[in-house]
Every structure is written in structure tokens, then in C-alpha cells.
Design an enzyme around this catalytic site. Structure first.
Site, PDB file in Angstrom:
ATOM      1  N   ASP A  40       2.351   3.453  -7.975  1.00 16.49           N
ATOM      2  CA  ASP A  40       3.015   4.757  -8.102  1.00 16.49           C
ATOM      3  C   ASP A  40       4.229   4.849  -7.184  1.00 16.49           C
ATOM      4  O   ASP A  40       4.121   4.672  -5.968  1.00 16.49           O
ATOM      5  CB  ASP A  40       2.033   5.879  -7.769  1.00 16.49           C
ATOM      6  CG  ASP A  40       0.862   5.923  -8.739  1.00 16.49           C
ATOM      7  OD1 ASP A  40       1.077   6.340  -9.887  1.00 16.49           O
ATOM      8  OD2 ASP A  40      -0.253   5.527  -8.354  1.00 16.49           O
TER       9      ASP A  40
ATOM     10  N   ASP B  35       2.923  -2.162  -4.896  1.00 21.32           N
ATOM     11  CA  ASP B  35       2.355  -0.832  -5.059  1.00 21.32           C
ATOM     12  C   ASP B  35       2.632  -0.393  -6.500  1.00 21.32           C
ATOM     13  O   ASP B  35       3.519  -0.947  -7.168  1.00 21.32           O
ATOM     14  CB  ASP B  35       3.015   0.116  -4.053  1.00 21.32           C
ATOM     15  CG  ASP B  35       2.619   1.557  -4.273  1.00 21.32           C
ATOM     16  OD1 ASP B  35       1.410   1.842  -4.332  1.00 21.32           O
ATOM     17  OD2 ASP B  35       3.528   2.404  -4.398  1.00 21.32           O
TER      18      ASP B  35
END
EC number: 3.1.3.22
Length: 216
Positions: free
Chosen positions: A11, A9
Site C-alpha cells: 500500500d 511494501d
């Protein structure tokens, strides 16, 4: 734990974009007469268009699309305060040096994700999966399934590294191994992930002669 590749991922996992995200969405909430804390509690790990449809229920798709375009521009250009999280650059650089495949799989749109990736100074991924590339965003498995496919790996050969509940659920649904980094304690199914860590600095990766990757 053994794997052959990583699906990260962006953020909250590789970059600290929280100040920028909270500024943009808090301002959006106030413009629409909503409580910022309610909006911020919902959006984490989800595609912006999903959040807009939730909070703009009853509005036309044209109105929602226009709002998305405006918000996307703000998030892609207002990047002050965005930095790489501790251990991110070192880990990705190590994977590149060792020839271990990895991808970024984010709920963000391409303009927003590219801007945050660049400002944080992260190494370039082999594969970059953004919101535009899947019909269903996290917590559905589509994004991580696509990331594994584009790396040429089976989902079970990949480790998802996530901080958000929606992303943890997405990785588990895809059939991947999952490492939760700084995930909330009340994340659903957190007891099913392979590792729960506070920082990427805690991850040690070694590549075996047969191509298998050992994570400690």
C-alpha cells in the site's frame, strides 16, 4: 547500489489504496467518536490490529478481535479506486523477466492484501508476507527479515522499497538497503536510506552475469 533481490511494501508503494483506506478508517473513527484525521495520521504503514489496540486501549482482546474482523471484511471487499502506482507493473514485470527475486511484504492481512494486489493487476510475487506471518509488525524488522529469508537471501542482499515511515524504519532495522518512494519529508532516519525517489518509474534495474543486481 547492488543487491540480489527486492522486498516491496504494497500500500502506497505498489498500489494506490489511499482512497479505500481513508474511507474505511474514517468511517471507523466516526463510529467510535474519534477524529478521522487523528486515526489516519497514526495508521500509515502499521498493522490494523496494532492501530485498533492503540485506539481501543482498555477494551478486551475479544472486542478488538471482533472489530478487526469487521474492518478486515470492509477493507477486503470495498476496493473501489485502488490502482497500481505508476511504474509498478512495468518494474515487477521486468524483475520477473530478468529472473530477479522479489517479494511483497505488507502490514495488511492476507485477505486485504490479496484483494488489493488482484484489483491493481500486479504480477504475482514469489513470496507474499502479510501481517499473519509475523508477531511484530513494522516498524520492527520481523516482516522484512522473513521476506529475505523466504527468498533465500541475507537481509543485506535485499533492497526494501517503502513509502511509509514505519516501513522505512523496519527495513533499516532489518539491515536491508532501503529505497524510500514518496515518503514524508519528516520520516525518521530518512538520511540513512540509499535512495529517495518520487516514483517507481525512476528506478532502473540491471542484472549482471554473476547474479548481482545494479540499481540506478
Amino acid at each position: 547500489m547492488r543487491c540480489k533481490g527486492f522486498l516491496f511494501d504494497l500500500d502506497g508503494t505498489l498500489v494506490d489504496s489511499l482512497p479505500a483506506v481513508e474511507r474505511a478508517w474514517s468511517n471507523w473513527a466516526r463510529r467510535h467518536g474519534l477524529a478521522p484525521e487523528e486515526v489516519l495520521a497514526f495508521i500509515h504503514g502499521k498493522q490494523a490490529i496494532t492501530s485498533l489496540r492503540h485506539f481501543m486501549a482498555g477494551k478486551s482482546e475479544a472486542d478488538i478481535a471482533a472489530e478487526f474482523t469487521r474492518l478486515e471484511h470492509i477493507e477486503a471487499t470495498e476496493t473501489e479506486g485502488i490502482t497500481a502506482l505508476p511504474g509498478a507493473i512495468a518494474l515487477l514485470s521486468h524483475l520477473n523477466k530478468a529472473g530477479i527475486p522479489w517479494a511483497i511484504v505488507t502490514s495488511g492481512s492476507m485477505p486485504v492484501a490479496r484483494a488489493r494486489h488482484k484489483i491493481a493487476g500486479l504480477p504475482a510475487p514469489e513470496v507474499f508476507v502479510t501481517a499473519e506471518r509475523v508477531k511484530r509488525g513494522k516498524p520492527e524488522p520481523d516482516a522484512y527479515l522473513l521476506g529475505a529469508q523466504l527468498l533465500g537471501l541475507a537481509p543485506q542482499e535485499c533492497v526494501v522499497v517503502e513509502d511509509a515511515p514505519a516501513g522505512v524504519l523496519s527495513g533499516l532495522a532489518a539491515g536491508c538497503h532501503v529505497i524510500a518512494v514518496n515518503a514524508p519529508a519528516d520520516t525518521p532516519r530518512l538520511n540513512e536510506v540509499d535512495l529517495v525517489l518520487h516514483s517507481l518509474e525512476q528506478i532502473t534495474v540491471t542484472k549482471q552475469p554473476n547474479g548481482d543486481v545494479i540499481i540506478q
